[in-house]
Scaffold this active site. Structure first.
Site, mmCIF file in Angstrom:
data_model
loop_
_atom_site.group_PDB
_atom_site.id
_atom_site.type_symbol
_atom_site.label_atom_id
_atom_site.label_comp_id
_atom_site.label_asym_id
_atom_site.label_seq_id
_atom_site.Cartn_x
_atom_site.Cartn_y
_atom_site.Cartn_z
ATOM 1 N N SER A 152 3.080 -4.299 34.953
ATOM 2 C CA SER A 152 2.015 -4.618 35.907
ATOM 3 C C SER A 152 2.407 -5.886 36.630
ATOM 4 O O SER A 152 3.228 -6.672 36.132
ATOM 5 C CB SER A 152 0.696 -4.838 35.151
ATOM 6 O OG SER A 152 -0.279 -5.447 35.973
ATOM 7 N N TYR A 168 -4.955 -9.467 28.927
ATOM 8 C CA TYR A 168 -4.120 -8.395 29.465
ATOM 9 C C TYR A 168 -2.811 -8.962 29.995
ATOM 10 O O TYR A 168 -1.718 -8.437 29.702
ATOM 11 C CB TYR A 168 -4.874 -7.669 30.574
ATOM 12 C CG TYR A 168 -4.089 -6.567 31.250
ATOM 13 C CD1 TYR A 168 -3.818 -5.376 30.580
ATOM 14 C CD2 TYR A 168 -3.643 -6.711 32.564
ATOM 15 C CE1 TYR A 168 -3.111 -4.357 31.202
ATOM 16 C CE2 TYR A 168 -2.940 -5.694 33.187
ATOM 17 C CZ TYR A 168 -2.676 -4.516 32.508
ATOM 18 O OH TYR A 168 -1.962 -3.516 33.124
#
Length: 239
Positions: A141, A154
């Site tokens: 990501s 995250y």
């Protein structure tokens, strides 16, 4: 054992979003695919329409948050094949919240799925990948390269995944293994819908990249034989 002489791929998180699109495109490119995930409802019918009938595929149901399921996954893969040409790590989980208010259990959960699972699976399947001088793809990501408010847990897990990818790339290179790290920005997936819901926003898929774009980028990177191809690929939505 698989009787196919074609390339064989294992894709985690292959039941939805980016992972599912990657798995389908691998099938469409004549590669046998082992799908792993938690819910395969309706997928056999979809695959029968998308893939040529000569392609082989297998479903392995596994919850990668469970150590028992991860061990069963490896055991089942070894039963299916003694070689892996392509390993794609696409399974992932996200939660958002401030450092002050977030439950610490969320950090543990995200590290278990986003970090421990790809580490463990890569470790156990490296002998099968070495045999083929294969390819390992990590779907990371942009949060694995940067961070911002309310995604500390995250982002920490994705930064850890970046570190694993870089170490594995150096360790695997002498064996002819190619390690690719994909860092998508906002993508139209169930995870993105979850993020928008957690933020109290109305979901508008047009604001995000289609998962097919990420899958196409993965396929292009896999197909490239150019050693100078970028191995850390960042994909961002068009403004």
């Amino acid at each position: 054992m698989s009787s196919s002489l074609k390339k064989i791929a294992l894709v985690t998180g292959a039941t939805s979003g980016i992972g599912k699109n990657i798995a389908y495109k691998l099938l469409a490119n004549g590669i046998d695919v082992i799908f792993t995930g938690r819910n395969f409802d309706g997928m056999e019918k979809e695959i029968s329409r998308l893939s040529p009938p000569y392609n082989s595929y297998h479903f392995i149901k596994a919850d990668l948050l469970l150590d028992e399921d991860m061990n069963k996954l490896i055991k089942r893969v070894v039963e299916i094949t003694d070689r892996i040409d392509i390993l794609v790590h696409s399974a992932g989980i996200i939660d958002i919240g401030s450092i002050e208010e977030s439950d610490i259990s969320g950090l543990e959960t995200m590290f278990k799925l986003n970090v421990k699972a790809p580490y463990f699976i890569s470790q156990k399947l490296l002998p099968a990948i070495k045999k083929q001088k294969g390819i390992i793809v990590f779907i990371n990501s942009t949060a694995g390269l940067d961070s911002w408010a309310n995604i500390s847990q995250y982002a920490a897990s994705k930064h850890a995944l970046t570190a694993i990818t870089k170490s594995l790339r150096e360790e695997a290179a002498p064996f002819g293994i190619k390690v690719i790290s994909i860092h998508p920005g906002g993508t139209d997936t169930p995870m993105q819908k979850q993020i928008q819901q957690l933020e109290g926003k109305k979901y508008d898929p047009s604001l995000f990249m289609p998962p097919e774009l990420v899958a196409d980028t993965v396929i292009q990177a896999i197909k490239s034989s150019n050693s100078s191809v970028a191995l850390d690929i960042i994909i961002k939505p068009t403004p």
